[in-house]
Design a protein around this motif. Structure first.
Motif, mmCIF file in Angstrom:
data_model
loop_
_atom_site.group_PDB
_atom_site.id
_atom_site.type_symbol
_atom_site.label_atom_id
_atom_site.label_comp_id
_atom_site.label_asym_id
_atom_site.label_seq_id
_atom_site.Cartn_x
_atom_site.Cartn_y
_atom_site.Cartn_z
ATOM 1 N N UNK A 100 0.771 -0.992 0.108
ATOM 2 C CA UNK A 100 -0.100 0.026 -0.124
ATOM 3 C C UNK A 100 0.763 1.273 0.010
ATOM 4 N N UNK A 101 0.755 2.204 -1.093
ATOM 5 C CA UNK A 101 1.582 3.100 -1.152
ATOM 6 C C UNK A 101 0.802 4.454 -1.093
ATOM 7 N N UNK A 102 0.758 4.985 0.158
ATOM 8 C CA UNK A 102 -0.409 5.932 0.576
ATOM 9 C C UNK A 102 -1.833 5.083 0.716
ATOM 10 N N UNK A 103 -2.561 5.602 -0.189
ATOM 11 C CA UNK A 103 -3.705 4.899 -0.301
ATOM 12 C C UNK A 103 -3.978 4.069 -1.647
ATOM 13 N N UNK A 104 -3.001 3.933 -2.150
ATOM 14 C CA UNK A 104 -3.081 3.307 -3.418
ATOM 15 C C UNK A 104 -2.424 1.922 -3.511
ATOM 16 N N UNK A 105 -3.250 0.744 -3.588
ATOM 17 C CA UNK A 105 -2.773 -0.604 -3.373
ATOM 18 C C UNK A 105 -2.123 -1.051 -4.807
ATOM 19 N N UNK A 150 6.836 6.913 -0.031
ATOM 20 C CA UNK A 150 7.687 5.750 -0.436
ATOM 21 C C UNK A 150 8.970 6.576 -0.880
ATOM 22 N N UNK A 151 10.064 5.691 -1.131
ATOM 23 C CA UNK A 151 11.149 6.167 -1.596
ATOM 24 C C UNK A 151 11.713 5.348 -2.770
#
Length: 356
Positions: free
Chosen positions: A11-16, A99-100
Motif C-alpha cells: 500500500x503506497x499511501x492509499x493506492x494498493x 515511499x522512496x
C-alpha cells in the motif's frame, strides 16, 4: 491476455499495488523540487490528468526541506527519488512521504541501510528498488559482459536482499533499459524469481512519438503476459503528456478505462474538410475529462456514422455539410466547418454534463 501473476500487495499511501489491484499509473515531476509552488502546481496538473502516484527528485537538503509542504498539498501519494545520501531518505520519511525510490547498495555503510530500513518500516513507507541498464554494478557488468537482462535482474535482487536481511519487505521493483527487448527480457526474469510488485517502464524512451511507441511495446507486451502492477511512461516532454499514453495503453489492453476514447479516420484524398484540425480541437477539449465516453471524428459524411456506429457521440463532415451523430444515428447537421465544430461542442458539453 494471460492472467496476471499473483504478487505481494503493498500500500503506497492509499493506492494498493500488486495482489490483483488495478494497474496504477505513475509519473515524475520535472520541476525543481526546491520550488515547492511550481512542484505542487505540476502535481495537481498530473493528478487531474490521471496520475495516481508521483515521484519528486530530492537532490539536496534544500529540496528535502520542501517535502512536507509538497506532501501536504499533494492530492496523490508522493515518492522521494533518492540517490547516494541516506540522510535525504531519512528527511523524506520524516516529512511523511509515502515511499522512496532508493537502492540500498548505493547509500554507503551498513548502518546507513539499517537506519533507512528502520525508518521506512516505522513510517509504513514503500521502497522501490530501481535498476537501470546504466546503473548496474561494475562487478556484474564484468560477470555478465555488460548490462544484460540477467545483470539487471541480479542487481535488483541484490538490493532487495539487503532489505530482506533487515526484515523489510514493503518493496516494489523496476528494472528498465532504453532497449525495449532488454526491458522485456529483464522483467520476465525478475517475475520468475520473486513475487514483489513490479513497476514497469522503458527508460530514456525519447520524445512523445518515439517514447510512446517504445513504452507501448515494452509495457504493453509485459502486461499482456500478465507481468506488472504499476506503470510509468517516461517521455522527454511535459509529464502530463505521459498520462495520455499510459491511460490509452491500459484502455487498449482492456485493463482500465479513464477519460474519453477518441477514434478518427486517417484522412485520404476524398477528405474535404480539415479533419486533422477538427480532431486536434476535440482532443484539446477532452484532454482533462475523465468521463469514459467514446468520441468519433470522421471525414466522410456518407460512411462516417456507420464506421463509428458505437461512438457515444461523433461528427463527420464533407465540403458543404457536416453531421453530428449518436450511436451511428444522425441527430444534427450544420453547414461549414466552424458551424459544425460549434454545434458538436454544444452536443458534447451536454453529453459530458449528463455523464457526471
Amino acid at each position: 491476455m494471460k492472467q496476471r501473476k499473483a504478487t505481494h500487495q503493498i500500500l503506497l499511501g492509499d493506492v494498493p499495488i500488486g495482489g490483483g489491484a488495478p494497474v496504477s499509473v505513475q509519473s515524475m515531476t520535472n520541476t525543481d523540487t526546491r520550488d515547492e509552488q511550481a512542484t505542487i502546481a505540476q502535481i495537481e496538473q498530473l493528478a487531474q490528468a490521471g496520475c495516481e502516484i508521483v515521484r519528486v527528485a530530492v537532490p539536496d537538503e534544500a529540496a528535502a526541506e520542501r517535502l512536507r509542504a509538497i506532501r501536504d498539498a499533494s492530492p496523490i501519494p508522493v515518492i522521494a527519488d533518492i540517490h547516494f545520501d541516506y540522510r535525504l531518505a531519512l528527511a523524506a520519511l520524516e516529512a511523511g512521504l509515502a515511499g522512496l525510490r532508493l537502492n540500498p547498495g548505493n547509500i554507503g555503510e551498513k548502518r546507513h541501510v539499517d537506519r533507512v530500513a528502520d525508518a521506512a518500516r516505522a513510517a509504513g513507507a514503500v521502497i522501490r528498488i530501481g535498476v537501470n541498464s546504466g546503473s548496474v554494478e561494475k562487478k556484474l557488468l564484468e560477470r555478465f559482459g555488460g548490462p544484460t537482462p540477467e545483470a539487471m535482474a541480479e542487481s535488483a535482487l541484490n538490493h532487495v536482499h539487503m532489505l530482506e536481511e533487515r526484515h523489510f519487505d514493503n518493496i516494489k521493483i523496476s528494472i528498465k533499459s532504453s532497449s525495449v527487448l532488454d526491458t522485456i527480457a529483464a522483467y520476465r526474469l525478475l517475475s520468475q524469481r520473486c513475487d514483489y510488485p513490479l513497476h514497469l517502464g522503458v527508460t530514456e524512451a525519447g520524445g512523445v512519438t518515439r517514447g510512446a511507441v517504445k513504452s507501448a511495446l515494452g509495457i504493453g507486451i509485459l502486461l499482456w503476459e500478465g507481468i506488472g502492477d504499476t506503470i510509468r511512461v517516461s517521455l522527454t516532454a511535459d509529464p502530463v503528456e505521459e498520462m495520455t499514453v499510459a491511460w490509452e495503453l491500459l484502455r487498449s489492453l482492456g485493463l482500465r478505462r479513464r477519460g474519453p476514447e477518441i477514434i478518427s479516420c486517417p484522412t485520404c484524398g476524398r477528405t474535404e474538410i480539415d479533419l486533422i484540425g477538427l480532431a486536434r480541437q476535440v482532443e484539446e477539449r477532452l484532454a482533462l475529462e475523465s468521463a469514459p465516453i467514446k468520441v468519433a471524428v470522421m471525414g466522410c459524411v456518407v460512411n462516417g456514422p456507420g464506421e463509428a456506429r458505437e461512438a457515444d457521440i461523433g461528427m463527420a463532415g464533407g465540403r458543404d455539410k457536416g453531421v453530428i451523430f449518436r450511436k451511428g444515428q444522425v441527430v444534427r447537421s450544420a453547414r461549414g466547418q466552424e458551424a459544425l465544430l460549434a454545434a458538436f461542442m454544444e452536443e458534447l458539453n451536454a453529453l459530458l454534463r449528463n455523464t457526471q
